[in-house]
Design an enzyme around this catalytic site. Structure first.
Site, PDB file in Angstrom:
ATOM      1  N   GLU A   1      -4.526   2.436  -4.175  1.00  0.00           N
ATOM      2  CA  GLU A   1      -3.295   2.402  -4.194  1.00  0.00           C
ATOM      3  C   GLU A   1      -2.530   1.103  -3.687  1.00  0.00           C
ATOM      4  O   GLU A   1      -1.552   1.268  -3.156  1.00  0.00           O
ATOM      5  CB  GLU A   1      -2.871   3.578  -3.266  1.00  0.00           C
ATOM      6  CG  GLU A   1      -3.021   3.450  -1.989  1.00  0.00           C
ATOM      7  CD  GLU A   1      -4.585   4.183  -1.542  1.00  0.00           C
ATOM      8  OE1 GLU A   1      -4.735   4.627  -0.477  1.00  0.00           O
ATOM      9  OE2 GLU A   1      -5.552   4.268  -2.711  1.00  0.00           O
TER      10      GLU A   1
ATOM     11  N   ASP B   1       0.879  -1.127  -0.104  1.00  0.00           N
ATOM     12  CA  ASP B   1      -0.098  -0.099  -0.110  1.00  0.00           C
ATOM     13  C   ASP B   1       0.748   1.122  -0.060  1.00  0.00           C
ATOM     14  O   ASP B   1       1.715   1.382   0.811  1.00  0.00           O
ATOM     15  CB  ASP B   1      -0.884   0.083   1.241  1.00  0.00           C
ATOM     16  CG  ASP B   1      -2.005   0.989   1.171  1.00  0.00           C
ATOM     17  OD1 ASP B   1      -3.051   0.757   0.627  1.00  0.00           O
ATOM     18  OD2 ASP B   1      -1.646   2.092   1.635  1.00  0.00           O
TER      19      ASP B   1
ATOM     20  N   ASP C   1      -1.806   9.351 -10.396  1.00  0.00           N
ATOM     21  CA  ASP C   1      -1.729   8.179 -11.462  1.00  0.00           C
ATOM     22  C   ASP C   1      -0.259   7.875 -11.726  1.00  0.00           C
ATOM     23  O   ASP C   1       0.011   6.753 -12.103  1.00  0.00           O
ATOM     24  CB  ASP C   1      -2.547   8.512 -12.687  1.00  0.00           C
ATOM     25  CG  ASP C   1      -4.226   8.506 -12.321  1.00  0.00           C
ATOM     26  OD1 ASP C   1      -4.861   8.069 -11.093  1.00  0.00           O
ATOM     27  OD2 ASP C   1      -5.084   9.007 -13.173  1.00  0.00           O
TER      28      ASP C   1
END
Length: 341
Positions: free
Chosen positions: A259, A217, A234
């Site tokens: 994410e 993460d 992004d």
């Protein structure tokens, strides 16, 4: 973002359309993929704004916090028809269509071969009629020659149409293959998606292969989006995806949602997987990101990870749940580290 904001609709009187618009707004604002599970969650949330679920989401998102996939799963909302069921039905329809296309293609090829053979026979007959069409029987031979020539012309036309049909069937089959591949690929990072990860896990687990599962993460990712915008966020995700794929070559790296990334290590000992994953973490942390427009430094980007060995016959939900708890432990220990067990 609040539930009230997702409920705003502009100029549409139909209640069903209003709910549809609110669901779309909610998924967009929360940066959630419009998959069946998320759509069902949004429907449960927005069709009753006074429900316990709505109050729980309002509390979680207070102050602009976005929901994560983990939040949605923890709230325990099941789709009226589960996402897995929908996927299985869709896969079945695609597979059935592919079989029909392939069957049609085989049939057309046989027809082409038979038509071509008939055309050759007709051409040979026409030549024979022309050679022997003399004397008192000349009128009859002329008529036979005319009929044969007409039939031959029609055969050639049929061959052309069958050739076009074969080409179209081949193109359709290729598009179906492409669609099936796209359904298992994340459009942003070009990595396999969660669906592909789940399928690969099931396939490898069935062989008895030793597996390790990791969840990664990105640390403080919301701050990146809030400060620099989603376009920059992004780009960060794409860069991390490329780094993970390169650092964990030979293993399946997937975008698990938002994410979060998942890695499936096959036939790899836990310690070996930990070293590989930690090298990937160090590589990501060593990168120095800059804004494209101003070249200003973006700052360091890191990720935390949980890694676990999968027991034989262990369901995916169990191993992923354990990896998730290890990931949270890594977050609590200061982030930018890997916890393995």
């Amino acid at each position: 973002m609040t539930v009230a904001r997702a409920a705003r609709v502009a100029g549409v009187d139909d209640p069903a359309w209003q709910l549809y618009e609110r669901i779309g707004t909610f998924l967009f604002d929360q940066r959630l993929e419009p998959d069946p599970a998320n759509f069902a969650f949004a429907w449960h949330l927005l069709h009753d704004s006074d429900s316990p679920l709505a109050r729980a989401v309002a509390a979680l998102t207070d102050g602009g916090v976005r929901l994560t996939k983990r939040d949605i799963e923890s709230l325990g909302v099941d789709s009226p028809a589960s996402a897995r069921s929908v996927r299985e039905k869709a896969d079945g329809l695609v597979a059935q269509t592919q079989m029909q296309v392939e069957g049609f293609q085989d049939m057309v090829q046989v027809m082409r071969a038979e038509t071509a053979g008939f055309g050759r026979d007709l051409a040979a007959s026409a030549d024979a009629i022309r050679r022997y069409g003399t004397g008192s029987e000349g009128a009859l031979f002329d008529e036979l020659s005319r009929v044969t020539a007409t039939m031959l012309e029609r055969v050639h036309s049929a061959e052309s149409r069958l050739e076009n049909a074969t080409r179209e069937a081949t193109e359709l089959r290729d598009k179906l293959e492409e669609a099936r591949d796209n359904a298992r690929r994340d459009p942003l990072t070009e990595l396999p998606n969660r669906r592909a990860f789940e399928e690969a896990y099931a396939e490898l687990a069935a062989t008895g292969a030793g597996l390790c599962v990791a969840l990664c993460d990105v640390d403080h990712f919301k701050a990146v989006n809030d400060r620099f915008g989603h376009a920059v966020g992004d780009r960060v995700l794409k860069t991390i995806a490329e780094t993970l794929k390169a650092s964990c070559a030979g293993h399946l790296v997937a975008r698990y949602g938002g994410e979060e990334f998942a890695i499936l290590f096959a036939d790899t000992a836990l310690e070996s997987a930990r070293v590989t994953l930690d090298n990937a973490r160090a590589t990501v942390a060593a990168k120095r990101y800059r804004l494209r427009v101003t070249d200003a430094p973006l700052g360091g980007i890191t990720f935390s990870a949980g890694l676990t060995f999968v027991a034989e016959g262990e369901p995916l939900a169990t191993s992923v749940g354990r990896a998730d708890r290890l990931l949270y432990a890594a977050k609590k220990d200061g982030r930018n580290c890997v916890h393995a067990s």
